[in-house]
Design a protein around this motif. Structure first.
Motif, PDB file in Angstrom:
ATOM      1  N   ASN A 133       0.679  -1.178   0.069  1.00  0.00           N
ATOM      2  CA  ASN A 133       0.116  -0.020   0.105  1.00  0.00           C
ATOM      3  C   ASN A 133       0.976   1.150  -0.099  1.00  0.00           C
ATOM      4  OD1 ASN A 133      -2.141   1.462   0.339  1.00  0.00           O
ATOM      5  ND2 ASN A 133      -3.216   0.098   1.575  1.00  0.00           N
ATOM      6  N   ILE A 134       0.527   2.310  -0.526  1.00  0.00           N
ATOM      7  CA  ILE A 134       1.152   3.498  -0.586  1.00  0.00           C
ATOM      8  C   ILE A 134       1.482   4.160   0.828  1.00  0.00           C
ATOM      9  CG2 ILE A 134       1.179   6.096  -1.476  1.00  0.00           C
ATOM     10  CD1 ILE A 134       1.486   3.878  -3.566  1.00  0.00           C
ATOM     11  N   ASP A 135       0.397   4.078   1.748  1.00  0.00           N
ATOM     12  CA  ASP A 135       0.668   4.545   3.044  1.00  0.00           C
ATOM     13  C   ASP A 135       1.742   3.637   3.856  1.00  0.00           C
ATOM     14  OD1 ASP A 135      -1.577   6.145   2.271  1.00  0.00           O
ATOM     15  OD2 ASP A 135      -3.222   4.561   2.943  1.00  0.00           O
ATOM     16  N   SER A 136       2.024   2.567   3.225  1.00  0.00           N
ATOM     17  CA  SER A 136       2.788   1.635   4.235  1.00  0.00           C
ATOM     18  C   SER A 136       4.457   1.973   3.912  1.00  0.00           C
ATOM     19  CB  SER A 136       2.768   0.365   3.933  1.00  0.00           C
ATOM     20  OG  SER A 136       3.076   0.002   2.545  1.00  0.00           O
ATOM     21  N   LEU A 137       4.657   3.227   3.096  1.00  0.00           N
ATOM     22  CA  LEU A 137       6.021   3.464   2.564  1.00  0.00           C
ATOM     23  C   LEU A 137       6.232   4.790   2.886  1.00  0.00           C
ATOM     24  CD1 LEU A 137       5.772   3.194  -1.378  1.00  0.00           C
ATOM     25  CD2 LEU A 137       6.490   1.648   0.334  1.00  0.00           C
ATOM     26  N   SER A 138       7.869   4.772   3.514  1.00  0.00           N
ATOM     27  CA  SER A 138       8.300   6.206   3.881  1.00  0.00           C
ATOM     28  C   SER A 138       8.228   7.246   2.609  1.00  0.00           C
ATOM     29  CB  SER A 138       9.474   5.745   4.392  1.00  0.00           C
ATOM     30  OG  SER A 138      10.465   5.809   3.440  1.00  0.00           O
TER      31      SER A 138
END
Lengths: 273, 357
Positions: B132-137
């Motif tokens: 998911n995008i949100d799980s990336l720094s």
């Protein structure tokens, strides 16, 4: 210690919730499953299958659905236009849309009764212009019309909000990657506003489904919705058990449609392509 | 030298009556890492957006590979953009984000899958397809944004302050990553930044801009060692900028002291700007120096001591590896090769520069 103090702040609301939400629901449940004598029964709940109740429920569903579809069809393009306006004018237009909500719900319904009646404002106006009058008062059309009028802001605002949250550079990125207007609309804007659409649908569909005041005042007793049936059970027949039983069924339907919408929303969030 | 890929000719652009770009001319070569560098509001982002097609210039033309693309919308240009705030599509997985441009071009599923793998490998994020995008720094998101752009095989990649939102260490790592990426891809990078260190590290060519005008175009060495005016000197690195009087060729008077230098052709008794880099100022014993002064400020910077010396009414910024305690009486010595002489601003655009400095 600090935590406890903070929890105490929620006290008034907890009391309110217990007294005016939880207790009534328990009472409805109790009445729904008992006879006037206090014996356990399924009869109140199963009476939804009586043809008159079933007819009212079907009509409620039908009108709520039509109302929701019309609201959505009006709101979505409107929200897009609104979103493309200058920031200053946006605020003003949103204000215009919210303005009717500052007036009492009942007053607005009564106003529509005046407007739509046979010798009301609209028909007199049509008459002076030599046009044929409209005779929609006391029909489902008038009920839907007024529900759309009443519930439209509840559809516009969440959709507009979700649209305003889409960053300009996301649209630019899509364009940069080769997307035309149609692709941007269907692959970016629609999926990203789905949460707004779903809360809009719930906020319009649920009150429309359970409404009884609009059909009462604009349906002239000819449009019997499930809300009216329940109201009659309580207020005219003093049959709290039947009213509670039907309320319970309606509650189940409301919760089911909300759950359905929410799960659809999650699907939409994930599988876009 | 490789051929010119993009030509910007006589580009002007204003917003709400305010001039952002005024008659800008610039060409970008194939396979070049070109950086538009300047303070905020200098027109660098607008220039990039004009190349990307997000803004239309009021005047002037953009020639791309021999073709006028001034009026072409972004979706029809053979270039892709990496945005400052990544602009990833939040409702799509990483694979879907990367596949977006390829799906629009109706590429086959195998082609797309191969490309996603290739791109993720290139930005060192193998196996991230279904995350998911949100799980990336932030740094990872920016790599995905780069991957999403380069799978479309653009001839030019436009980067709008792509490292602006990252922390210092990550920013430095990403600079080397970008150089490596550019070399592996063999395409043109047009990079916008206000960070001079980024520009010096990565660029083949730096374009220094201020208030809608190009101040200087050159290699990082040119820009740093031979700034054409006081603005460039001040913006690129730290410097001592002084008023000088060119007595004659190879002799300049600064703060009432005559310094030998290597510049010629400024005429006699001409007022000039003099730039001396802080690392070029030598601190010696008072009797050996051309000027005498006292240390008024001392800050340890790790590699060097940032020392300020008040001499003849001017606070000299000096970078030395030796510590001179506060209050020390020292002499100042500058090698003739390290004195940069430049004309005082004359034209309008150069005055714009002066007002900023």
């Amino acid at each position: 210690m600090c935590n406890l103090k903070r929890q105490l702040l929620a006290g008034p609301y907890v009391l309110w919730m217990a007294g005016f939400i939880l207790l009534p629901v328990i009472m409805i449940l109790y009445y729904a499953f008992t006879t006037t004598g206090g014996d356990f029964t399924f009869l109140n709940v199963s009476s939804i299958t009586f043809s008159v109740h079933l007819k009212a429920l079907t009509l409620s569903f039908k009108l709520a659905l039509i109302c929701t579809v019309i609201c959505l069809a009006l709101s979505y393009p409107l929200a897009m236009i609104l979103n493309n306006m200058k920031a200053k004018s946006q605020g003003f237009v949103v204000f215009i849309f919210i303005l009717p909500m500052w007036m009492n719900f009942m007053l607005r319904i009564l106003a529509w009764r005046m407007l739509l009646s046979n010798n009301g404002v609209i028909n007199s106006l049509l008459d002076t212009l030599g046009l044929p009058g409209i005779d929609i008062l006391n029909t489902p059309t008038a009920v839907v019309f007024c529900m759309v009028y009443d519930f439209l802001p509840f559809m516009i605002l969440p959709i507009y909000n979700s649209m305003a949250r889409i960053q300009a550079d996301i649209i630019e990125a899509a364009r940069d990657l080769g997307a035309g207007n149609l692709t941007i609309f269907f692959k970016i804007i629609v999926p990203l506003t789905m949460s707004g659409v779903i809360s809009g649908i719930i906020m319009v569909f649920v009150p429309a489904l359970t409404s009884f005041a609009v059909s009462d005042l604009l349906g002239g007793g000819k449009v019997l919705l499930i809300g009216n049936v329940i109201e009659q059970a309580f207020m005219q027949e003093y049959n709290w058990n039947l009213g509670s039983g039907l309320s319970f069924v309606l509650m189940i339907f409301v919760i089911a449609s909300m759950a359905l919408m929410n799960s659809r929303g999650e699907e939409n969030g994930a599988g876009v392509w | 030298m490789s051929k010119r890929l993009i030509d910007l000719t006589h580009i002007s652009k204003s917003f709400d009556g305010q001039m952002i770009l005024d008659d800008l001319n610039l060409y970008i070569r194939e396979n070049e890492f070109l950086t538009l560098l300047g303070p905020s509001g200098c027109g660098k982002t607008t220039t990039l957006r004009i190349i990307g097609g997000f803004e239309t210039p009021d005047q002037g033309n953009i020639i791309f590979d021999g073709r006028d693309i001034t009026k072409l919308p972004p979706n029809q240009r053979q270039l892709n953009t990496v945005f400052q705030k990544y602009a990833l599509f939040p409702h799509m997985s990483i694979a879907e984000n990367i596949a977006f441009g390829l799906k629009i071009r109706k590429k086959s599923k195998t082609y797309i899958d191969d490309k996603i793998k290739y791109a993720l490998n290139l930005v060192n994020l193998e196996g991230f397809e279904n995350r998911n995008i949100d799980s990336l720094s932030g740094g990872q998101q920016q790599r995905i944004a780069i991957a999403r752009a380069i799978v479309n095989e653009p001839k030019v990649l436009l980067l709008d302050e792509p490292l602006g939102a990252l922390d210092l260490k990550l920013r430095q790592d990403m600079q080397y990553e970008l150089i490596r990426l550019k070399n592996e891809l063999g395409i043109t990078f047009v990079y916008v930044t206000h960070d001079q260190e980024e520009a010096l590290t990565m660029s083949d060519t730096i374009v220094v801009m201020n208030q809608g005008y190009i101040q200087q175009i050159g290699t990082p060495q040119d820009i740093y060692n031979e700034p054409v005016n006081a603005f460039v000197a001040d913006f690129i690195g730290e410097s001592n900028i002084l008023n000088g009087l060119m007595i004659k060729d190879r002799l300049v008077e600064i703060l009432d002291v005559k310094f030998p230098c290597v510049d010629e052709g400024f005429g006699c008794n001409t007022p000039v700007d003099v730039v001396i880099r802080p690392e070029d100022v030598e601190l010696v014993s008072p009797e050996q120096g051309m000027l005498e002064g006292d240390v008024v400020s001392l800050i340890f910077k790790g590699v060097h001591w940032e020392t300020e010396v008040l001499a003849n009414g001017f606070e000299w910024l000096v970078h030395t590896t030796q510590m001179h305690p506060l209050g020390t009486h020292v002499g100042i010595q500058v090698d003739p090769f390290n004195i940069q002489i430049m004309n005082k601003p004359e034209t309008n655009d150069e005055k714009a520069v002066e007002s900023h400095v």
